[in-house]
Write a protein that holds these residues in place. Structure first.
Motif, PDB file in Angstrom:
ATOM      1  N   ALA A 153       0.831  -1.202   0.000  1.00 50.70           N
ATOM      2  CA  ALA A 153       0.000   0.000   0.000  1.00 50.70           C
ATOM      3  C   ALA A 153       0.866   1.252   0.000  1.00 50.70           C
ATOM      4  CB  ALA A 153      -0.928  -0.003   1.221  1.00 50.70           C
ATOM      5  N   ALA A 154       1.917   1.254   0.824  1.00 48.06           N
ATOM      6  CA  ALA A 154       2.827   2.407   0.843  1.00 48.06           C
ATOM      7  C   ALA A 154       3.501   2.576  -0.512  1.00 48.06           C
ATOM      8  CB  ALA A 154       3.869   2.231   1.943  1.00 48.06           C
ATOM      9  N   LEU A 155       3.954   1.454  -1.088  1.00 52.71           N
ATOM     10  CA  LEU A 155       4.609   1.497  -2.388  1.00 52.71           C
ATOM     11  C   LEU A 155       3.675   2.052  -3.462  1.00 52.71           C
ATOM     12  CD1 LEU A 155       6.948  -1.143  -3.870  1.00 52.71           C
ATOM     13  CD2 LEU A 155       4.936  -0.518  -5.191  1.00 52.71           C
ATOM     14  N   ASN A 156       2.422   1.589  -3.474  1.00 55.21           N
ATOM     15  CA  ASN A 156       1.482   2.048  -4.486  1.00 55.21           C
ATOM     16  C   ASN A 156       1.051   3.490  -4.267  1.00 55.21           C
ATOM     17  OD1 ASN A 156       0.346  -0.155  -6.529  1.00 55.21           O
ATOM     18  ND2 ASN A 156       1.006  -1.177  -4.657  1.00 55.21           N
ATOM     19  N   ALA A 157       1.050   3.944  -3.016  1.00 52.64           N
ATOM     20  CA  ALA A 157       0.771   5.353  -2.771  1.00 52.64           C
ATOM     21  C   ALA A 157       1.840   6.229  -3.413  1.00 52.64           C
ATOM     22  CB  ALA A 157       0.692   5.619  -1.266  1.00 52.64           C
ATOM     23  N   GLY A 158       3.109   5.842  -3.251  1.00 55.32           N
ATOM     24  CA  GLY A 158       4.185   6.591  -3.898  1.00 55.32           C
ATOM     25  C   GLY A 158       4.090   6.532  -5.402  1.00 55.32           C
ATOM     26  N   MET A 159       3.755   5.350  -5.934  1.00 53.12           N
ATOM     27  CA  MET A 159       3.612   5.190  -7.377  1.00 53.12           C
ATOM     28  C   MET A 159       2.452   6.025  -7.909  1.00 53.12           C
ATOM     29  SD  MET A 159       4.259   1.072  -7.374  1.00 53.12           S
ATOM     30  CE  MET A 159       3.828   0.724  -9.066  1.00 53.12           C
ATOM     31  N   ALA A 160       1.432   6.251  -7.090  1.00 49.20           N
ATOM     32  CA  ALA A 160       0.283   7.047  -7.521  1.00 49.20           C
ATOM     33  C   ALA A 160       0.616   8.529  -7.558  1.00 49.20           C
ATOM     34  CB  ALA A 160      -0.892   6.800  -6.574  1.00 49.20           C
ATOM     35  N   VAL A 161       1.307   9.011  -6.543  1.00 52.04           N
ATOM     36  CA  VAL A 161       1.565  10.448  -6.439  1.00 52.04           C
ATOM     37  C   VAL A 161       2.670  10.897  -7.390  1.00 52.04           C
ATOM     38  CG1 VAL A 161       2.305  12.288  -4.852  1.00 52.04           C
ATOM     39  CG2 VAL A 161       0.752  10.497  -4.057  1.00 52.04           C
ATOM     40  N   GLY A 162       3.686  10.042  -7.598  1.00 56.87           N
ATOM     41  CA  GLY A 162       4.819  10.424  -8.427  1.00 56.87           C
ATOM     42  C   GLY A 162       4.450  10.912  -9.817  1.00 56.87           C
ATOM     43  N   PRO A 163       3.669  10.142 -10.597  1.00 57.03           N
ATOM     44  CA  PRO A 163       3.308  10.612 -11.939  1.00 57.03           C
ATOM     45  C   PRO A 163       2.472  11.888 -11.931  1.00 57.03           C
ATOM     46  CG  PRO A 163       2.967   8.246 -11.753  1.00 57.03           C
ATOM     47  CD  PRO A 163       3.246   8.748 -10.367  1.00 57.03           C
ATOM     48  N   LEU A 164       1.633  12.060 -10.897  1.00 56.21           N
ATOM     49  CA  LEU A 164       0.837  13.282 -10.827  1.00 56.21           C
ATOM     50  C   LEU A 164       1.726  14.511 -10.700  1.00 56.21           C
ATOM     51  CD1 LEU A 164      -2.169  12.338  -8.501  1.00 56.21           C
ATOM     52  CD2 LEU A 164      -2.198  12.750 -10.965  1.00 56.21           C
ATOM     53  N   ILE A 165       2.785  14.394  -9.884  1.00 55.24           N
ATOM     54  CA  ILE A 165       3.713  15.507  -9.708  1.00 55.24           C
ATOM     55  C   ILE A 165       4.508  15.754 -10.993  1.00 55.24           C
ATOM     56  CG2 ILE A 165       5.761  16.294  -8.455  1.00 55.24           C
ATOM     57  CD1 ILE A 165       4.743  14.721  -6.047  1.00 55.24           C
ATOM     58  N   ALA A 166       4.931  14.670 -11.625  1.00 52.19           N
ATOM     59  CA  ALA A 166       5.895  14.789 -12.721  1.00 52.19           C
ATOM     60  C   ALA A 166       5.254  14.975 -14.085  1.00 52.19           C
ATOM     61  CB  ALA A 166       6.786  13.546 -12.751  1.00 52.19           C
ATOM     62  N   GLY A 167       3.991  14.567 -14.252  1.00 45.49           N
ATOM     63  CA  GLY A 167       3.364  14.572 -15.568  1.00 45.49           C
ATOM     64  C   GLY A 167       3.546  15.852 -16.366  1.00 45.49           C
ATOM     65  N   PRO A 168       3.308  17.025 -15.765  1.00 49.11           N
ATOM     66  CA  PRO A 168       3.436  18.269 -16.536  1.00 49.11           C
ATOM     67  C   PRO A 168       4.877  18.663 -16.857  1.00 49.11           C
ATOM     68  CG  PRO A 168       1.979  18.539 -14.625  1.00 49.11           C
ATOM     69  CD  PRO A 168       2.717  17.259 -14.439  1.00 49.11           C
ATOM     70  N   PHE A 169       5.873  18.045 -16.185  1.00 52.48           N
ATOM     71  CA  PHE A 169       7.244  18.539 -16.285  1.00 52.48           C
ATOM     72  C   PHE A 169       8.227  17.583 -16.948  1.00 52.48           C
ATOM     73  CE2 PHE A 169       5.346  20.026 -12.233  1.00 52.48           C
ATOM     74  CZ  PHE A 169       5.164  21.358 -12.576  1.00 52.48           C
ATOM     75  N   VAL A 170       7.891  16.285 -17.023  1.00 54.64           N
ATOM     76  CA  VAL A 170       8.897  15.298 -17.384  1.00 54.64           C
ATOM     77  C   VAL A 170       9.426  15.501 -18.800  1.00 54.64           C
ATOM     78  CG1 VAL A 170       7.275  13.546 -18.218  1.00 54.64           C
ATOM     79  CG2 VAL A 170       9.472  12.846 -17.229  1.00 54.64           C
ATOM     80  N   LEU A 171       8.606  16.009 -19.700  1.00 57.32           N
ATOM     81  CA  LEU A 171       9.080  16.259 -21.058  1.00 57.32           C
ATOM     82  C   LEU A 171       9.488  17.716 -21.278  1.00 57.32           C
ATOM     83  CD1 LEU A 171       6.533  14.145 -23.162  1.00 57.32           C
ATOM     84  CD2 LEU A 171       8.873  13.559 -22.514  1.00 57.32           C
TER      85      LEU A 171
END
Length: 420
Positions: A153-171
Motif C-alpha cells: 500500500a505504501a509502495l502504491n501510494a508513492g507510485m500514484a503520487v509520483g506521476p501526478l507531480i511529474a506529468g506536466p514537467f517530465v518532457l
C-alpha cells in the motif's frame, strides 16, 4: 464479508505492533516509488520523443531494464542473505542515487540515459528483496499478508503520487525534476544507514549459482513470471497508447486510480487472499487481467480507466498470492525467496518488453494498436492452464527443510534468518 473483516482486523493489529524502524521502512516504501515514478513511467515516451529512439529500440531498452530490475533480485536476495538486510538496502539506494545523477547528466549527453536507467534498475534489484525480508523479519505466517500488504500500500501510494507531480514537467523541464529525485534518494539512503541491523552477520553458504537458484517453488515462480509477462503489456505500453488518445496528465490519472485501488483493496483483502485456494486465486487474477486488457482496446478515456482498474484487481490477487505461496513452499530464507520471485518477475517483464515492443510497433505502423491489447487478453486465458503441468514439489535446497516448518512462528523465523 466476515472474511474481509478478519483481514482488516489482522491489518490493524499488525500496524499496531510496528516499531519505529518499521514505520520508517514503510515511509521509505512510499518515498522511493514516489521518486522513481516521477521518472520511470514516462521513460518510453522520454526515450521515444525526447531522444528520438524507435519503438522497437525502446522496447529492447525497457526489456533489458526490466530484466535487470526484476531478475537481479535473485542476486539481491542472496547478497542480503550473506551480508545483511540493512547493508544491502543502503548499497542499493546509493546505486539508485548514482543512476539518477546519470539521468541528469544525460540531458546534456543523451547516450548516458540508457546506462543511467540500467543503473537505477540495478539498485532496485538489490533493494526490494531485502526490504520485504526486513519488513517480515520474525513475523509469523498469519500476520505476513498484513505486513506485506501494508508495504504494498505504501509502495502504491508513492507510485500514484509520483506521476501526478511529474506529468506536466517530465518532457518540458526534466532537469529540475531529475535533480529533485536524486536529492530524495540521497536523503532516504542516509536514513536507511541508521536502521537497526537485521541479518547483518555474514554467511558462508549459498553464494554460487546453485545457491541462487536452488529451492525454487516451481508453481509460484512460473505463475509470477506469467503474471508479470501479461501485466507488463499494460505497464510498458499504456503510456504511449494513452498519451496518443488523451494526454500525459490523463495517463497520470489512470495510474492514480490503479494505485489507489491497490491501497484500498489489498490490505483489507489480504487475509482473504491468504486463505483462498491457490488455483482459485490464479483463476480470478488472470481473468481480471484478461478483462482489463480487452477493455483497453476500445481506446476511449472511460475504457482506459476501466481497463486499468480491472488489471489492477488482477494484480492485487496475483502478486500477493504468488509471494505468499512461494514463502510457504520454499525452503530458503525470506530474502532469497523474494529474490527468486523477482527473478520470475524479471523474466516475464523482459519477455513482455521484447515481444510487446515489436508487436506494438507493428500495430503503430499499421495505424491500429487496439488489437495489441486483444492479443494480450487472449494470452491471459490461453496460457494459465499450462501452469497445471507444474504442480510438483519445490526443488530441494542443499540442507533445506520441509516447508511446513517455515514461517509458522516468530521463533521459527527468528532461527531462519541469520544475524538474529
Amino acid at each position: 464479508m466476515a472474511e474481509q473483516s478478519s483481514g482488516a482486523v489482522t491489518l490493524r493489529g499488525a500496524l499496531g505492533t510496528l516499531t519505529g524502524p518499521l514505520r520508517f521502512l514503510l515511509l521509505s516504501s512510499f518515498l522511493i516509488p514516489l521518486g522513481s515514478f516521477m521518472v520511470l513511467p514516462f521513460m518510453s515516451v522520454f526515450l521515444h520523443e525526447r531522444l528520438g529512439m524507435g519503438l522497437g529500440s525502446v522496447g529492447v531498452v525497457l526489456a533489458l531494464a526490466s530484466l535487470v530490475q526484476f531478475s537481479g533480485g535473485v542476486v539481491g536476495g542472496a547478497l542480503a542473505d550473506r551480508f545483511g538486510l540493512r547493508r544491502i538496502m543502503v548499497w542499493a539506494l546509493v546505486i539508485r542515487t548514482a543512476g539518477f545523477v546519470g539521468l541528469v547528466a544525460a540531458l546534456r549527453w543523451p547516450p548516458l540515459a540508457v546506462g543511467a536507467l540500467i543503473l537505477t534498475c540495478c539498485g532496485a534489484a538489490l533493494y526490494l528483496p531485502a526490504n520485504k525480508a526486513y519488513l517480515v523479519h520474525g513475523v509469523d505466517e498469519v500476520r505476513r499478508p498484513a505486513f506485506l500488504s501494508a508495504g504494498n500500500a505504501a509502495l502504491n501510494a508513492g507510485m500514484a503520487v509520483g506521476p501526478l507531480i511529474a506529468g506536466p514537467f517530465v518532457l518540458s523541464s526534466p532537469g529540475p525534476l531529475f535533480v529533485a529525485v536524486t536529492a530524495l534518494f540521497a536523503v532516504v539512503a542516509v536514513g536507511h544507514a541508521r536502521l537497526p541491523a537485521a541479518g547483518d552477520v555474514p554467511r558462508d553458504a549459498g553464494t554460487g549459482p546453485s545457491g541462487l537458484l536452488s529451492g525454487i517453488a516451481v508453481l509460484p515462480f512460473a505463475a509470477n513470471a506469467l503474471a508479470f509477462y501479461l501485466y507488463f503489456h499494460f505497464q510498458h505500453y499504456l503510456a504511449v497508447y494513452a498519451v496518443e488518445r488523451a494526454s500525459s496528465e490523463f495517463y497520470s490519472v489512470v495510474l492514480l486510480v490503479c494505485f489507489v485501488l491497490v491501497i484500498v483493496v489489498q490490505p483489507p483483502a489480504s487475509g482473504l487472499i491468504r486463505r483462498a485456494p491457490y488455483a482459485l486465486a490464479l483463476a480470478v487474477g488472470f481473468t481480471a487481467l484478461a478483462g482489463g486488457l480487452a477493455v483497453l482496446a476500445i481506446g476511449t478515456r472511460p475504457a482506459l480507466l476501466a481497463g486499468g482498474a480491472l488489471i489492477t484487481l488482477g494484480d492485487v490477487v496475483l502478486f500477493l498470492k504468488n509471494d505468499l505461496e512461494a514463502l510457504r513452499r520454499g525452503p530458503r530464507s525470506d530474502a532469497v525467496v523474494f529474490g527468486q520471485q523477482r527473478l520470475a518477475a524479471g523474466l516475464g517483464a523482459c519477455a513482455s518488453g521484447v515481444v510487446g515492443g515489436q508487436l506494438y510497433g507493428v500495430g503503430e505502423r499499421a495505424g491500429d494498436t487496439g488489437w495489441f491489447w486483444l492479443l494480450a487478453a487472449a494470452q491471459c486465458l490461453l496460457l494459465p492452464p499450462l501452469l497445471l503441468m507444474l504442480r510438483r514439489p519445490a526443488i530441494a535446497a542443499p540442507g533445506g527443510h520441509d516447508d511446513k516448518t517455515k514461517g509458522t512462528t516468530p521463533d521459527d523465523a527468528h532461527r531462519r534468518i541469520p544475524g538474529r
